[in-house]
Design an enzyme around this catalytic site. Structure first.
Site, PDB file in Angstrom:
ATOM      1  N   THR A   8       1.064 -12.656   6.317  1.00 16.21           N
ATOM      2  CA  THR A   8       0.264 -12.996   7.492  1.00 16.21           C
ATOM      3  C   THR A   8      -0.979 -12.118   7.581  1.00 16.21           C
ATOM      4  OG1 THR A   8       1.502 -11.529   8.966  1.00 16.21           O
ATOM      5  CG2 THR A   8       2.311 -13.783   8.752  1.00 16.21           C
ATOM      6  N   ASP A   9      -1.951 -12.606   8.340  1.00 15.28           N
ATOM      7  CA  ASP A   9      -3.200 -11.872   8.508  1.00 15.28           C
ATOM      8  C   ASP A   9      -3.281 -11.266   9.906  1.00 15.28           C
ATOM      9  OD1 ASP A   9      -3.827 -13.989  10.229  1.00 15.28           O
ATOM     10  OD2 ASP A   9      -5.176 -14.955   8.823  1.00 15.28           O
TER      11      ASP A   9
END
Length: 140
Positions: free
Chosen positions: A15-16
């Protein structure tokens, strides 16, 4: 047409800063799906490499519909979109647990000799593999 399925549990590292799966990660998931498809059809990409060949990506397209988040499970559906005996196009859909299509895409591959990186005829070098791809590709 044969469609292979592989499940991927979304890991936190994928995830970012927005807490959704980083867009480039889907290329890795496509590879997971493609590898599963090849195994499901009775072949082994590692064996191709041992024989002195690799199958690089020459083109890739991705369309993002809905995000995935940490803790969710994605299902990668993969099939042979087209196969010419020289180039193979794989099709992908990545769906969530509700069955909603979240990502679609295609990747185009060719087979090259590892030493020279020159393209070879898949049909000639891997006739059994080629035959199965012809049988299982998406109807025109």
């Amino acid at each position: 047409m044969f469609i292979s399925e592989a499940e991927v549990e979304v890991r936190y590292a994928e995830t970012d800063a927005m807490q959704v799966v980083y867009h480039g990660q889907y290329v890795v998931w496509f590879e997971i799906g493609r590898t599963r498809l090849i195994k499901d059809l009775g072949f082994d990409y590692a064996e191709m490499e041992k024989a002195g060949f690799v199958s690089p990506v020459v083109d890739i397209h991705i369309s993002y519909k809905q995000p995935f988040r940490y803790g969710e499970t994605a299902k990668v559906r993969t099939w042979i979109e087209s196969h010419s005996g020289i180039r193979t196009t794989y099709g992908y859909e990545i769906v969530n647990k509700e069955g909603d299509i979240c990502v679609t895409g295609e990747s185009v591959h060719t087979v090259v000799k590892t030493e020279t990186f020159r393209p070879v005829k898949f049909k000639k070098e891997f006739p059994e593999w080629h035959s199965v791809y012809e049988k299982e590709k998406k109807p025109v």
